[in-house]
Design an enzyme around this catalytic site. Structure first.
Site, PDB file in Angstrom:
ATOM      1  N   VAL A   1       4.556   8.506   4.846  1.00 55.33           N
ATOM      2  CA  VAL A   1       3.275   9.530   4.866  1.00 55.33           C
ATOM      3  C   VAL A   1       2.951   9.894   6.332  1.00 55.33           C
ATOM      4  O   VAL A   1       2.757   8.867   7.215  1.00 55.33           O
ATOM      5  CB  VAL A   1       1.971   9.200   4.027  1.00 55.33           C
ATOM      6  CG1 VAL A   1       0.983  10.367   4.063  1.00 55.33           C
ATOM      7  CG2 VAL A   1       2.571   9.062   2.727  1.00 55.33           C
TER       8      VAL A   1
ATOM      9  N   LEU B   1      -1.717   4.403   5.988  1.00 58.25           N
ATOM     10  CA  LEU B   1      -0.861   5.661   5.563  1.00 58.25           C
ATOM     11  C   LEU B   1       0.563   5.005   5.053  1.00 58.25           C
ATOM     12  O   LEU B   1       0.914   3.941   6.031  1.00 58.25           O
ATOM     13  CB  LEU B   1      -0.597   6.605   6.305  1.00 58.25           C
ATOM     14  CG  LEU B   1      -2.096   7.762   6.649  1.00 58.25           C
ATOM     15  CD1 LEU B   1      -1.213   8.733   7.950  1.00 58.25           C
ATOM     16  CD2 LEU B   1      -2.040   8.468   5.485  1.00 58.25           C
ATOM     17  N   ASP B   2       0.837   5.268   3.885  1.00 59.41           N
ATOM     18  CA  ASP B   2       2.540   4.639   3.538  1.00 59.41           C
ATOM     19  C   ASP B   2       3.294   4.878   4.616  1.00 59.41           C
ATOM     20  O   ASP B   2       3.147   6.067   5.324  1.00 59.41           O
ATOM     21  CB  ASP B   2       2.629   5.189   2.286  1.00 59.41           C
ATOM     22  CG  ASP B   2       1.947   4.624   1.188  1.00 59.41           C
ATOM     23  OD1 ASP B   2       1.177   3.683   1.311  1.00 59.41           O
ATOM     24  OD2 ASP B   2       2.356   5.084  -0.083  1.00 59.41           O
ATOM     25  N   PRO B   3       4.415   4.313   4.856  1.00 56.33           N
ATOM     26  CA  PRO B   3       5.494   4.623   6.162  1.00 56.33           C
ATOM     27  C   PRO B   3       5.850   6.100   5.852  1.00 56.33           C
ATOM     28  O   PRO B   3       6.274   6.568   6.998  1.00 56.33           O
ATOM     29  CB  PRO B   3       6.358   3.559   5.824  1.00 56.33           C
ATOM     30  CG  PRO B   3       5.814   2.187   4.984  1.00 56.33           C
ATOM     31  CD  PRO B   3       4.651   2.781   4.203  1.00 56.33           C
TER      32      PRO B   3
ATOM     33  N   ARG C   1      -0.612   8.042  -3.981  1.00 54.28           N
ATOM     34  CA  ARG C   1       0.700   8.274  -4.768  1.00 54.28           C
ATOM     35  C   ARG C   1       0.667   7.747  -6.139  1.00 54.28           C
ATOM     36  O   ARG C   1       1.535   8.430  -7.027  1.00 54.28           O
ATOM     37  CB  ARG C   1       1.707   7.117  -4.060  1.00 54.28           C
ATOM     38  CG  ARG C   1       2.315   7.487  -2.560  1.00 54.28           C
ATOM     39  CD  ARG C   1       3.564   6.810  -1.995  1.00 54.28           C
ATOM     40  NE  ARG C   1       4.048   7.569  -0.913  1.00 54.28           N
ATOM     41  CZ  ARG C   1       4.882   8.547  -1.103  1.00 54.28           C
ATOM     42  NH1 ARG C   1       5.399   8.988  -2.216  1.00 54.28           N
ATOM     43  NH2 ARG C   1       5.492   8.991   0.075  1.00 54.28           N
TER      44      ARG C   1
END
Length: 276
Positions: free
Chosen positions: A52, A48-50, A148
């Protein structure tokens, strides 16, 4: 009655479902869990992106070797998209429909994988609510979809828009509605009490039953099988059972291993993982 696993048995072959907060990286969270459980290895199922938040399943101990058997399932997200000018729901639906089904994506520059076009499937994308310029949505996508990038491409079609919030609500078979889904504050409490923590450890063998075909094998050659012997027809309880390409072999409730069908002479399947 099924024998109860000890705390150490569970700790070294189980899964924790963590509610990742917005801010830290998935690696940071995974490493935090490893450190406080005093394990040699942990790994997560899907970065997961930071920015998110949401469902981050973490494999503990030997369960890390099972990562590939879980990673290829769908994921679900909910989020808020902010449009910079008034857009009708009809226009939004029109743009969204262009992205339903199979799409081609080029991984972002900062991605850890090779930058080559890949085909991914967007299973669903629905608008839940529109409040002013904020659009609440839910989407289900094939594993490996750059979420994204999907929204960036959508926003270009819509006009001017950006992602305000994004949260993963489901990763593979794990959801935020699961009673074992915990945040880091809860984890910090549980790590002080083995009996309580044990209640939140999901046995990896039980989780495997939800992603792979389960096949029962007999006791006949069990000792040799546990040292890597391939499976022959007479090793199965049901010798004529139809087999998927890969399956989990059990002896009663005990996981023996994960096998790939090869149909090479007398050999029906070879081990990819054996629990010895």
């Amino acid at each position: 009655m099924k024998p109860q696993k000890s705390f150490n048995e569970l700790l070294n072959f189980s899964i924790l479902i963590i509610d990742k907060p917005s801010g830290p990286t998935s690696f940071t969270i995974t490493n935090y869990i490893r450190k406080y459980l005093n394990l040699s290895k942990t790994s997560h199922l899907g970065t997961l992106d930071p920015q998110v938040s949401g469902v981050l399943p973490i494999l503990l101990g030997r369960a890390c070797r099972l990562s590939n058997y879980f990673m290829h399932s769908d994921k679900e997200y909910v989020g808020i998209m902010r449009v910079h000018k008034k857009v009708s729901k009809e226009k939004l639906d029109e743009v969204i429909n262009e992205f339903i089904g199979k799409i081609t994506q080029l991984p972002p520059v900062r991605s850890s994988v090779k930058r080559a076009e890949r085909v991914r499937e967007i299973k669903s994308f629905s608008i839940l609510e529109i409040k002013g310029k904020d659009v609440l949505f839910r989407t289900k996508v094939q594993a490996g979809t750059y979420i994204r990038k999907l929204f960036f491409d959508m926003c270009e079609k819509i006009g001017v828009a950006h992602m305000l919030e994004l949260r993963r609500s489901q990763a593979i078979i794990f959801t935020e509605k699961d009673p074992k889904f915990i945040d880091l504050y809860k984890f910090d409490e549980l790590v002080k009490n083995e009996d309580e923590l044990k209640k939140y450890l999901i046995p990896a063998d039980e989780a495997l039953k939800k992603v792979l075909q389960v096949v029962q094998i007999s006791d006949k050659n069990l000792k040799k099988i546990l040292t890597g012997k391939p499976l022959m027809k007479d090793d199965f309880i049901k010798p004529n059972e139809m087999l998927n390409d890969k399956f989990a072999a059990f002896n009663d409730d005990k996981l023996i291993g994960i096998y790939k069908v090869i149909n090479d002479g007398d050999i029906l399947a070879k081990a990819e993982f054996v629990i010895n």
